[in-house]
Design a protein around this motif. Structure first.
Motif, PDB file in Angstrom:
ATOM      1  N   LEU A 295       0.967  -1.166   0.077  1.00  0.00           N
ATOM      2  CA  LEU A 295       0.143   0.023  -0.084  1.00  0.00           C
ATOM      3  C   LEU A 295       0.859   1.111   0.024  1.00  0.00           C
ATOM      4  O   LEU A 295       1.933   1.360   0.770  1.00  0.00           O
ATOM      5  N   TYR A 296       0.868   2.026  -0.919  1.00  0.00           N
ATOM      6  CA  TYR A 296       1.466   3.390  -0.813  1.00  0.00           C
ATOM      7  C   TYR A 296       0.662   4.663  -1.292  1.00  0.00           C
ATOM      8  O   TYR A 296      -0.197   4.407  -2.224  1.00  0.00           O
ATOM      9  N   ARG A 297       0.766   5.730  -0.362  1.00  0.00           N
ATOM     10  CA  ARG A 297      -0.304   6.791  -0.407  1.00  0.00           C
ATOM     11  C   ARG A 297       0.014   7.835  -1.667  1.00  0.00           C
ATOM     12  O   ARG A 297      -0.882   8.736  -2.068  1.00  0.00           O
ATOM     13  N   ARG A 298       1.124   7.335  -2.312  1.00  0.00           N
ATOM     14  CA  ARG A 298       1.394   8.183  -3.630  1.00  0.00           C
ATOM     15  C   ARG A 298       1.033   7.155  -4.706  1.00  0.00           C
ATOM     16  O   ARG A 298       0.760   6.249  -4.652  1.00  0.00           O
ATOM     17  N   SER A 299       1.585   7.764  -5.927  1.00  0.00           N
ATOM     18  CA  SER A 299       1.398   6.883  -7.365  1.00  0.00           C
ATOM     19  C   SER A 299       2.557   6.074  -7.681  1.00  0.00           C
ATOM     20  O   SER A 299       3.729   6.238  -6.837  1.00  0.00           O
ATOM     21  N   GLU A 300       2.746   5.219  -8.506  1.00  0.00           N
ATOM     22  CA  GLU A 300       3.645   4.457  -9.033  1.00  0.00           C
ATOM     23  C   GLU A 300       4.857   5.354  -9.133  1.00  0.00           C
ATOM     24  O   GLU A 300       6.080   5.133  -9.226  1.00  0.00           O
ATOM     25  N   LYS A 301       4.702   6.580 -10.070  1.00  0.00           N
ATOM     26  CA  LYS A 301       5.864   7.489 -10.267  1.00  0.00           C
ATOM     27  C   LYS A 301       6.494   8.042  -9.335  1.00  0.00           C
ATOM     28  O   LYS A 301       7.791   8.207  -9.438  1.00  0.00           O
ATOM     29  N   GLU A 302       6.107   8.016  -7.940  1.00  0.00           N
ATOM     30  CA  GLU A 302       6.685   8.664  -6.885  1.00  0.00           C
ATOM     31  C   GLU A 302       7.516   7.522  -5.950  1.00  0.00           C
ATOM     32  O   GLU A 302       7.851   8.049  -5.035  1.00  0.00           O
ATOM     33  N   MET A 303       7.158   6.202  -6.291  1.00  0.00           N
ATOM     34  CA  MET A 303       7.852   5.261  -5.446  1.00  0.00           C
ATOM     35  C   MET A 303       9.255   5.453  -5.393  1.00  0.00           C
ATOM     36  O   MET A 303       9.931   5.747  -6.623  1.00  0.00           O
ATOM     37  N   THR A 304       9.928   5.130  -4.523  1.00  0.00           N
ATOM     38  CA  THR A 304      11.395   5.275  -4.323  1.00  0.00           C
ATOM     39  C   THR A 304      12.108   4.057  -4.584  1.00  0.00           C
ATOM     40  O   THR A 304      13.506   4.117  -4.674  1.00  0.00           O
ATOM     41  N   ALA A 305      11.500   2.674  -4.711  1.00  0.00           N
ATOM     42  CA  ALA A 305      12.244   1.369  -4.884  1.00  0.00           C
ATOM     43  C   ALA A 305      12.839   1.406  -6.243  1.00  0.00           C
ATOM     44  O   ALA A 305      12.274   2.234  -7.105  1.00  0.00           O
ATOM     45  N   TYR A 306      13.866   0.755  -6.475  1.00  0.00           N
ATOM     46  CA  TYR A 306      14.535   0.654  -7.680  1.00  0.00           C
ATOM     47  C   TYR A 306      13.702   0.101  -8.568  1.00  0.00           C
ATOM     48  O   TYR A 306      12.844  -0.768  -8.338  1.00  0.00           O
ATOM     49  N   ASP A 307      13.724   0.333  -9.904  1.00  0.00           N
ATOM     50  CA  ASP A 307      12.994  -0.505 -10.907  1.00  0.00           C
ATOM     51  C   ASP A 307      13.070  -2.006 -10.970  1.00  0.00           C
ATOM     52  O   ASP A 307      12.267  -2.781 -11.056  1.00  0.00           O
ATOM     53  N   PHE A 308      14.359  -2.232 -10.724  1.00  0.00           N
ATOM     54  CA  PHE A 308      14.390  -3.829 -10.803  1.00  0.00           C
ATOM     55  C   PHE A 308      14.033  -4.579  -9.466  1.00  0.00           C
ATOM     56  O   PHE A 308      13.382  -5.613  -9.319  1.00  0.00           O
ATOM     57  N   GLU A 309      13.784  -3.857  -8.310  1.00  0.00           N
ATOM     58  CA  GLU A 309      13.225  -4.245  -7.160  1.00  0.00           C
ATOM     59  C   GLU A 309      11.568  -4.364  -7.369  1.00  0.00           C
ATOM     60  O   GLU A 309      11.173  -5.511  -7.050  1.00  0.00           O
ATOM     61  N   TYR A 310      11.224  -3.563  -8.109  1.00  0.00           N
ATOM     62  CA  TYR A 310       9.804  -3.512  -8.615  1.00  0.00           C
ATOM     63  C   TYR A 310       9.490  -4.512  -9.462  1.00  0.00           C
ATOM     64  O   TYR A 310       8.303  -5.076  -9.086  1.00  0.00           O
ATOM     65  N   GLU A 311      10.094  -4.616 -10.320  1.00  0.00           N
ATOM     66  CA  GLU A 311      10.030  -5.992 -11.338  1.00  0.00           C
ATOM     67  C   GLU A 311      10.159  -7.153 -10.491  1.00  0.00           C
ATOM     68  O   GLU A 311       9.209  -8.216 -10.754  1.00  0.00           O
ATOM     69  N   PHE A 312      10.876  -7.434  -9.654  1.00  0.00           N
ATOM     70  CA  PHE A 312      11.227  -8.376  -8.940  1.00  0.00           C
ATOM     71  C   PHE A 312       9.879  -8.895  -8.255  1.00  0.00           C
ATOM     72  O   PHE A 312       9.332  -9.865  -7.999  1.00  0.00           O
TER      73      PHE A 312
END
Length: 456
Positions: A295-312
């Protein structure tokens, strides 16, 4: 004969084995041979530690793996860890001249290939410099502290690291999931630091077991590299319920081999969308959780995780709920969390960090059934320690004098996550490593009056 519980624990342990396979000898040779060995290589500039990437890759192509590993580690004292956790697609590989015409060189995997060889063959890459009679104390044995200590040891300083945990290595040892960074890698890096004469005193918390005054009396300079602390409170009803976990401690337990069967078949949520949130969610999946949401209060664009972590995480089946904020946690009669009440958000004007501020949408409340909740909304700071030592800071972010990594207290320097924030620094392992090196050079210049260069 193994019992059912033992077999389940063995299966869980296997889930935490490293997921990214290494390059074979033939794959590494072929990949290294693709490199153009650029004279003015942009990949070097893109690496925060300035590893001479074409040089270490050429050594792999000529089967000089010892020379390759040494070239990596002389620039980056935690280069084996960074080979696994750096966002290489944004750094060195992102700058590779082969982008666009073909595929960039797999710099991270080649870096891992060379350092894995050194680890497997138990190579000692460096030795201590000639003693110069001066001493430095380092508070915290994470990437920044280890890097500073290694450089100072090479320059002949007597260095002592004071580490509060049972093992040194900081984030690399305790905070990054085993299936991405096994402990054996960070332990080898710690051992390389010990080999240059650095004394590492674990289970020693400065401010409790030893005072700053003692450190200042016993050392000519002190380096503060304590990183950050626990996840802060959410500030909502129900946080005291059973089944609410701190993401930092949750990951730390899995890295320490404390694998619980209690998550098998359960539903959970992680609150936050940084790299630690991803780690918490993917750890829970490997412990048997059947339904994991972030759960994240902002959008995908503001996410701070690395792209490869997100895909994983998405490959692991983790579901992301954007623009969603927790309102309260609901418990059952036994005091266990059983649901989370949330509300939908919309983005308004940008706040101080440049990201648009999330605002609740009226009448958008809804409830999710959950068996556990993992908090991953950042980390608190060691403000009490800083104030105890009268070190100037801004909300726990140490204030530095110019670019010399020196704090407001004479001969007390600082680097790593403790100086990250308020528009200062970057929160990456590789950046912390470089800060450690640069801090060591500033300490040397202050104590000796001589400008330091890399001594590895």
């Amino acid at each position: 004969m193994s019992t059912g519980n033992e077999m389940l624990l063995e299966k869980l342990q296997a889930n935490f084995n490293e997921v990214e396979p290494p390059l074979s000898h033939q794959e590494a040779f072929e990949e290294a041979s693709r490199c153009l060995y650029c004279y003015d290589a942009p990949c070097i500039t893109a690496c925060p530690t300035g590893i001479e990437i074409p040089s270490f890759i050429k050594k792999i192509a000529s089967d000089n793996l010892l020379g390759s590993a040494r070239k990596i580690m002389e620039a980056n004292p935690v280069g084996a860890s960074c080979a696994r956790v750096c966002p290489t697609e944004e750094l060195c590989e992102g700058a590779c001249v082969l982008n666009g015409s073909t595929q960039p060189i797999m710099i991270g995997k080649l870096q891992r290939y060379a350092t894995d060889w050194a680890i497997h063959n138990e190579k000692v890459l460096f030795k201590s410099g000639k003693p110069n009679g001066k001493s430095v104390g380092v508070i915290g044995g994470g990437p920044a502290g280890l890097s500073a200590a290694r450089e100072l040891g090479l320059m002949g300083y007597g260095v002592t690291i004071y580490e509060a945990e049972e093992e040194a290595g900081g984030l690399d040892t305790y905070g990054i999931v085993s299936f991405r960074l096994p402990k054996r890698v960070s332990f080898w890096e710690v051992d390389q630091v010990k080999q240059v004469g650095v004394d590492i005193r674990t289970n020693t918390r400065v401010g409790r077991d030893v005072s700053l005054e003692e450190l200042k009396e016993n050392h000519d300079a002190v380096i503060l590299s304590v990183g950050m602390s626990d996840v802060p409170m959410l500030g909502i009803e129900g946080e005291e319920l059973n089944g609410v976990h701190d993401a930092i401690e949750f990951v730390k337990q899995t890295k320490s081999g404390q694998l619980s069967q209690a998550f098998a078949g359960k539903k959970g949520v992680v609150i936050g969308a940084g790299n630690t949130a991803i780690d918490g969610a993917t750890c829970a999946v490997r412990l048997g959780a059947e339904n994991m949401k972030i759960l994240y209060r902002r959008s995908e664009k503001e996410m701070t995780a690395y792209d490869f972590e997100y895909e994983f995480a998405k490959q692991d089946g983790v579901e992301f709920r954007w623009l969603t904020a927790p309102k309260r946690l609901i418990g059952d009669e036994a005091g266990n969390v059983c649901a989370i009440e949330c509300e939908k958000m919309e983005l308004g004007e940008a706040d101080a960090d440049g990201r648009r501020r999330p605002m609740p949408i009226p009448d958008s409340t809804f409830t999710l059934e959950v068996d556990f909740v993992i908090k991953a909304i950042g980390q608190t700071r060691y403000t009490d320690l800083l104030e105890q030592f009268n070190i100037h800071h801004d909300g726990g972010v140490v204030t530095l004098n110019d670019d010399r990594f020196e704090t407001s207290v004479n001969n007390v320097f600082s680097c790593g996550d403790v100086i990250f924030g308020k528009g200062q620094g970057e929160a990456m392992v590789v950046t912390a490593s470089e800060q450690g090196k640069q801090t060591a050079y500033q300490v040397h210049e202050k104590l000796s009056g001589l400008q330091a260069e890399s001594t590895a």
